[in-house]
Scaffold this active site. Structure first.
Site, PDB file in Angstrom:
ATOM      1  N   ASP A  41       0.973  -1.067   0.027  1.00  0.00           N
ATOM      2  CA  ASP A  41       0.037   0.035   0.116  1.00  0.00           C
ATOM      3  C   ASP A  41       0.940   1.409   0.227  1.00  0.00           C
ATOM      4  O   ASP A  41       1.737   1.362   0.889  1.00  0.00           O
ATOM      5  CB  ASP A  41      -0.951   0.163   1.143  1.00  0.00           C
ATOM      6  N   ASP A 175     -10.717  -5.541  -0.964  1.00  0.00           N
ATOM      7  CA  ASP A 175      -9.577  -5.022  -0.273  1.00  0.00           C
ATOM      8  C   ASP A 175      -9.978  -3.971   0.829  1.00  0.00           C
ATOM      9  O   ASP A 175     -10.742  -3.201   0.576  1.00  0.00           O
ATOM     10  CB  ASP A 175      -8.648  -4.258  -0.956  1.00  0.00           C
TER      11      ASP A 175
HETATM   12  C1  DX5 Z   1      -6.647   0.103   3.026  1.00  0.00           C
HETATM   13  C2  DX5 Z   1      -5.514  -0.862   2.185  1.00  0.00           C
HETATM   14  C3  DX5 Z   1      -5.596  -2.067   2.348  1.00  0.00           C
HETATM   15  C4  DX5 Z   1      -5.172  -2.441   3.951  1.00  0.00           C
HETATM   16  C5  DX5 Z   1      -5.819  -3.855   4.310  1.00  0.00           C
HETATM   17  O1  DX5 Z   1      -6.399   1.453   2.863  1.00  0.00           O
HETATM   18  O2  DX5 Z   1      -5.428  -0.521   0.822  1.00  0.00           O
HETATM   19  O3  DX5 Z   1      -4.859  -2.910   1.415  1.00  0.00           O
HETATM   20  O4  DX5 Z   1      -3.785  -2.665   3.895  1.00  0.00           O
HETATM   21  O5  DX5 Z   1      -5.821  -4.041   5.592  1.00  0.00           O
HETATM   22  P1  DX5 Z   1      -7.069  -4.599   6.484  1.00  0.00           P
HETATM   23  O6  DX5 Z   1      -6.982  -5.813   5.974  1.00  0.00           O
HETATM   24  O7  DX5 Z   1      -6.498  -4.640   7.932  1.00  0.00           O
HETATM   25  O8  DX5 Z   1      -8.068  -3.787   6.144  1.00  0.00           O
HETATM   26 ZN    ZN Z   2      -4.492  -1.896  -0.532  1.00  0.00          ZN
END
Ligand code: DX5
Ligand code: ZN
Length: 214
Positions: A41, A175
């Site tokens: 990310d 996601d």
């Molecule tokens: C959120 C990110 C996600 C995040 C997912 O803005 O784009 O990829 O890292 O993490 P979780 O599964 O904890 O929501």
């Molecule tokens: Zn993400």
């Protein structure tokens, strides 16, 4: 509704390279995830209210056998795309809410890599239509992007169903707040790939993966 085994991709969201490397090492050491993909990310504090490590920070990072997917939560993705291609990212996700969409998709595909469009919870899914022929995948956000460990937005389920009903020749990733509780349902309605952050990364990824009933 059909159901086949989904692809699971762990996500790392970090503000410091130290934290990033700690999380990455867990995946490299993992029995079941070390030769798959990692979702990295990136945030610019403009498209989303948070910031992250930069592509430059990854210059000397060893990813082992992991293949790299970048999620660009940034307003102007073009320069980020250029840097990530140089770093060997195989798949790059940009946002439908960002600028420079067409140019970025062209650059990614022109380099022989996979282009993905991400869509935020508030954006109508019909807006993806004009880009459907130019992308390999769609990333449906299950939270407002910017942070790990948020609460899942239930309307995401209906949004995936609707995207599925358009029959675009694309893979659907989801996601944000994917965990044991909702993974099965998301796959049943059409998600091909589950991107999972906190549920997998906090603690031992292999043990956490066991808890996912699919
Ligand atoms: C959120 C990110 C996600 C995040 C997912 O803005 O784009 O990829 O890292 O993490 P979780 O599964 O904890 O929501
Ligand atoms: Zn993400």
């Amino acid at each position: 509704m059909t159901q086949s085994k989904p692809e699971i991709i762990p996500a790392i969201l970090s503000q410091t390279i130290g934290q990033f490397q700690e999380d990455l090492q867990k995946l490299i050491n993992s029995k079941r995830l070390s030769s798959g993909w990692v979702h990295v990310d990136f945030m610019d504090n403009q498209l989303v209210p948070n910031q992250s490590i930069l592509p430059e920070d990854l210059q000397n990072v060893d990813f082992g056998n992991l293949k790299k997917e970048a999620h660009l939560m940034v307003k102007n993705p073009l320069n980020w795309v250029k840097k990530l291609l140089k770093l060997g990212f195989e798949r790059i996700i940009i946002h439908l809410e960002a600028n420079q969409i067409r140019m970025s998709l062209k650059l990614i595909r022109g380099a022989g890599k996979q282009a993905v469009l991400a869509i935020n919870p508030q954006t109508p899914v019909e807006k993806l239509d004009e880009f459907a022929a130019e992308i390999d995948r769609i990333l449906v956000m299950g939270v407002h992007p910017g942070f790990q460990g948020q609460v899942f937005i239930p309307e995401t389920v209906a949004r995936i169903k609707k995207i599925k009903s358009f029959n675009w020749p694309v893979i659907i990733e989801v996601d944000g707040a994917v965990k044991d509780r909702n993974a099965n349902l998301l796959v049943r309605v059409g998600a091909d790939t589950l991107i999972i952050g906190s549920f997998l990364i906090n603690g031992n990824p292999d043990e956490n993966l066991e808890k996912l009933t699919l």
